[in-house]
Design an enzyme around this catalytic site. Structure first.
Site, PDB file in Angstrom:
ATOM      1  N   GLY A 250       2.566 -51.985 -12.031  1.00 25.42           N
ATOM      2  CA  GLY A 250       1.177 -51.176 -12.180  1.00 25.42           C
ATOM      3  C   GLY A 250       0.981 -50.045 -12.818  1.00 25.42           C
ATOM      4  N   ASP A 251       2.299 -49.280 -12.811  1.00 24.36           N
ATOM      5  CA  ASP A 251       2.429 -48.023 -13.904  1.00 24.36           C
ATOM      6  C   ASP A 251       2.362 -48.452 -15.122  1.00 24.36           C
ATOM      7  OD1 ASP A 251       2.956 -46.743 -11.381  1.00 24.36           O
ATOM      8  OD2 ASP A 251       5.098 -46.863 -11.578  1.00 24.36           O
TER       9      ASP A 251
END
Length: 306
Positions: A250-251
């Site tokens: 997600g980052d």
């Protein structure tokens, strides 16, 4: 300049075993370590994409020194506050058939040290981007995100927030450029089960009414959806490869989106690059590399755009 904030960075120590048995000495089959923290991950993937960033946050002790040295390169300026006491946390990930995680508390951060961080936030100028990502240590006040955002509220700064529940909701009054909830987080925020694509779009637009400009929803194996500031819906699929690691995916998506928009000022391209970066991390043991991103960009264009 892009600035990232990681309030509680860590060294993630990954150990692999055939089997974990309680009460005896277990022997690993392999082990590795990574420098963790959502903001740090964003900076690392931005560097792979050729963008400079400054990493803010707190480090302490010998582990803090290792984190700072480990991520510093030509494209990452490390400007952490060095705490006087404690050590930066070591999180243990035990992979033995199923995965077990032991996440540690991290060092105590007092009011004077928080003020030093806020003074660094004051340096962010018009045209810059600020990425605030992750949870807050339990020694810090619940409104720390709001305090940071208030310091730059009168400047023309692109704000990116990747956080959960009330941390995210409380940031919306500062009109962030981008937020990135997932389906489960949408459900938690609105107290209802978000199931369908129509549900996702509906509640993403509710977040826009509350202040967010662009809402990027990560959907795991179903890809991602973006509701942009013009009300347009964009979707991205998922490439088919063996998933090795979802930590940091997600980052990486956030980093790819920010980089894509910086380069092209196009929301469809930003979504594409964000999705590819998220996939690249999922298909590697660590974070996305430039080589893997370039490889997957070609595959993405062939599969979804041809």
């Amino acid at each position: 300049m892009i600035f990232t904030v990681t309030l509680n960075p860590s060294i993630d120590y990954v150990v692999r075993l055939d089997k974990l048995t309680n009460g005896i000495t277990n022997r690993t089959t392999s082990e590795e370590y990574y420098f963790g923290g959502k903001g740090i991950n964003v900076s690392c993937v931005l560097a792979e994409l050729g963008l400079d960033s400054t990493a803010y946050g707190f480090v302490a002790g010998f582990t803090g020194e290792a984190i700072e040295k480990g991520i510093r390169n030509d494209r990452i300026i490390t400007d952490f506050i060095k705490l006087k006491h404690g050590i930066s946390r070591i999180n243990i990930k035990i992979k033995a058939g199923v995965e077990t995680e032991i996440n540690c508390q991290g060092p105590h951060i007092d009011d004077s040290e928080l003020e030093r961080l806020l003074q660094k936030i004051d340096r962010i100028a018009n045209g810059d981007t600020l990425v605030i990502a992750g949870s807050i240590p339990n020694t810090m006040p619940d409104d720390v995100y709001e305090r940071m955002l208030e310091r730059i509220s009168r400047k023309d700064v692109k704000i990116v927030v990747d956080a959960t529940k009330q941390l995210l909701v409380n940031s919306l009054k500062y009109k962030p450029f981008l937020i990135k909830p997932n389906r489960q987080e949408l459900s938690e925020i609105f107290g209802t089960e978000v199931k369908t694509e129509e549900d996702i779009e509906k509640y993403a637009k509710e977040l826009q009414k509350m202040g967010a400009k662009n809402v990027l929803i990560s959907l795991g194996g179903e890809g991602a959806m973006l509701i942009d500031e013009n009300g347009e819906k964009h979707k991205a699929g998922v490439l088919k490869e063996k998933v090795i690691n979802t930590v940091g995916s997600g980052d990486s998506m956030v980093a790819g989106f920010v980089a894509g928009y910086e380069k092209e000022h196009s929301y469809p391209y930003a979504l594409k690059l964000g999705s590819v970066c998220g996939n690249a991390t999922a298909f590697l043991s660590g974070l996305a590399t430039r080589e893997k991103i370039d490889e997957l960009l070609v595959k993405f264009e062939k599969e979804f755009e041809s």
